[in-house]
Design a protein around this motif. Sequence first.
Motif, PDB file in Angstrom:
ATOM      1  N   THR A  79       0.867  -1.214  -0.074  1.00 51.73           N
ATOM      2  CA  THR A  79      -0.008  -0.010  -0.042  1.00 51.73           C
ATOM      3  C   THR A  79       0.976   1.235   0.201  1.00 51.73           C
ATOM      4  OG1 THR A  79      -0.199   0.133   2.432  1.00 51.73           O
ATOM      5  CG2 THR A  79      -1.706  -1.305   1.232  1.00 51.73           C
ATOM      6  N   PHE A  80       2.184   1.056   0.227  1.00 48.18           N
ATOM      7  CA  PHE A  80       3.019   2.281   0.219  1.00 48.18           C
ATOM      8  C   PHE A  80       3.622   2.859  -1.188  1.00 48.18           C
ATOM      9  CE2 PHE A  80       7.306   4.031   0.880  1.00 48.18           C
ATOM     10  CZ  PHE A  80       7.220   4.953   1.725  1.00 48.18           C
ATOM     11  N   GLY A  81       3.690   3.994  -1.186  1.00 48.01           N
ATOM     12  CA  GLY A  81       3.692   4.578  -2.514  1.00 48.01           C
ATOM     13  C   GLY A  81       4.901   4.079  -3.358  1.00 48.01           C
ATOM     14  N   ALA A  82       6.034   3.453  -2.778  1.00 46.92           N
ATOM     15  CA  ALA A  82       7.011   2.860  -3.581  1.00 46.92           C
ATOM     16  C   ALA A  82       6.501   1.850  -4.453  1.00 46.92           C
ATOM     17  CB  ALA A  82       7.838   2.332  -2.656  1.00 46.92           C
ATOM     18  N   PHE A  83       5.497   1.269  -4.289  1.00 44.59           N
ATOM     19  CA  PHE A  83       4.737   0.285  -5.048  1.00 44.59           C
ATOM     20  C   PHE A  83       3.796   0.750  -6.178  1.00 44.59           C
ATOM     21  CE2 PHE A  83       6.414  -2.227  -1.481  1.00 44.59           C
ATOM     22  CZ  PHE A  83       6.524  -3.461  -1.875  1.00 44.59           C
TER      23      PHE A  83
END
Length: 530
Positions: free
Chosen positions: A162-166
């Motif tokens: 769910t983190f923006g790096a993904f």
Amino acid sequence: MRLHGWLAGGLALAVLAVAASFPAVSAPAPRTLVVGVGHDQTTLDPARGYEIVGGLVHKATYNTLVTLAPGDIGTIVPDLAERWRVTPDGKTYVFTLRRGVRFVSGNEVTAQDVKWSYDRVKGIRGNPSFLFDTIQAVEVRDARTVVIRLTQPDPALLAKMTFGAFAVLDSKTVEARGGVSGPDARERDQAQRWLDQNSAGTGPFILRRWVRESEVVVERNPSYWGGPPKLDRVIFRHLPQSATQKLALEAGDIDIALELNAEQARALAANPNVQIVRGPTTDLFFLLANRNPALSGGIMSNPKVVQAIRYAIDYEGIKQLAGGVGITPPTLVGVGFAGAWDESRAPRRDVARARQLLAEAGYPNGFEIELEYATKLGRSGVEMDLLAPKIQADLAEVGIRVRLKPGDLQTTLANYRAGNEAFGLWLWGADFPDINDRLAFLPNGIVGKRAGWTDERADDLIKSLRDQAMVETDPRRRAQIWDRIQAYLVENSPFVPLIQPVAQVALRRTVKGYVFNNQFRVQPFLLSKD
């Protein structure tokens, strides 16, 4: 369309004549939402960004395969993936993408874009890349099917995703701007500058500009696959001081203030134009005592010194700086995660005990030390510029003479991330809503290394517990392991937890649809404005 023949002559003149007889009608004002927040981002490139406000922008401009339910950080829901399955050994995840989703460029999202985006993060090896450590390979089965193979079971994988790096990026567009995916991306990728001012995602908004320490502007994506947003524009305005946010909200210059303390929120409660939303956070303010003896002549690397500091802190006084609310976490795990200790086990101030520990450590008369921190930085109503002098005063009472060393965020952050601070005051916002987020503070974790807590400077017990926590998927056994880890941290950690704030979000009553979610403090797609 073009006008031909007589349409270009007489009729056109007649239309102009009729139009001239009516007053001009101005275009409707754009539905703009202005959010007051202290900028902390160093980049808006999802493969490199690792800060709180950057994450808010990424939530508006990109999508991930999975995300969190709007008001529940404990529930994973589909995003770009419509479904997924996990093999019984917990080492393979198979995701099926939604049909017909397009990037802002018009290119259709495919499994190849997912692979390209993930391999780029891994190859760049920036701050968020540790979230991908358990991913061995990303495979494309067909245009809509992505297979993620892990080196070992990862009970927190979906939460991490769910983190923006993904975020899934448009590989064709980013490649055209110098983007590179794969093992050599760190050396060859040149897309950061472009991604700092543009977005290449599928999100409800499109990045238009970022002016450092001023504002980030995103605008409506009319072709968003989830339906067009109700807002035309969102501005994340840099207002690092909570008092400034309060004044701006009262004046109507901003619509949402994210960083108020409880006292300021109480003062706004009687304002009929304002509503207050409160919610628990997973944010944590902490002190770092570096285990590298070369940085402080062995002072801060002494566990008894850290214990003395832990007993010297006036935790109730720190709460008062946040307006009288907040949580004193027992350990760096923080209250609220499944398996975390509750506040009843939090430390209490004991000045006599602190002095005794200093004497046992070999410093009966105390010592001098420099405390580094980022000035003009706050979160949820707690501000570094107020917290640092409080720490200085508390430690002075036990003989620790602290010289404050405030610095601008970018310089101080770089020094902290390089592991060069002997004694630092910092803030951590959870990257993903799972207790394994706090593995970052254990030996060789991303924050552990910043405190010089490497495997070489750690004992076998904590390394064994860490390794068990990384792979255990059974909830009961996970809780047991984390109970032992927290007991260890109380006695042996190079960190001193200070406060876990309670968020006080203030909104103009013209803002509709707000739902509090600590991970995504503002979710612009859900919002409208009267």
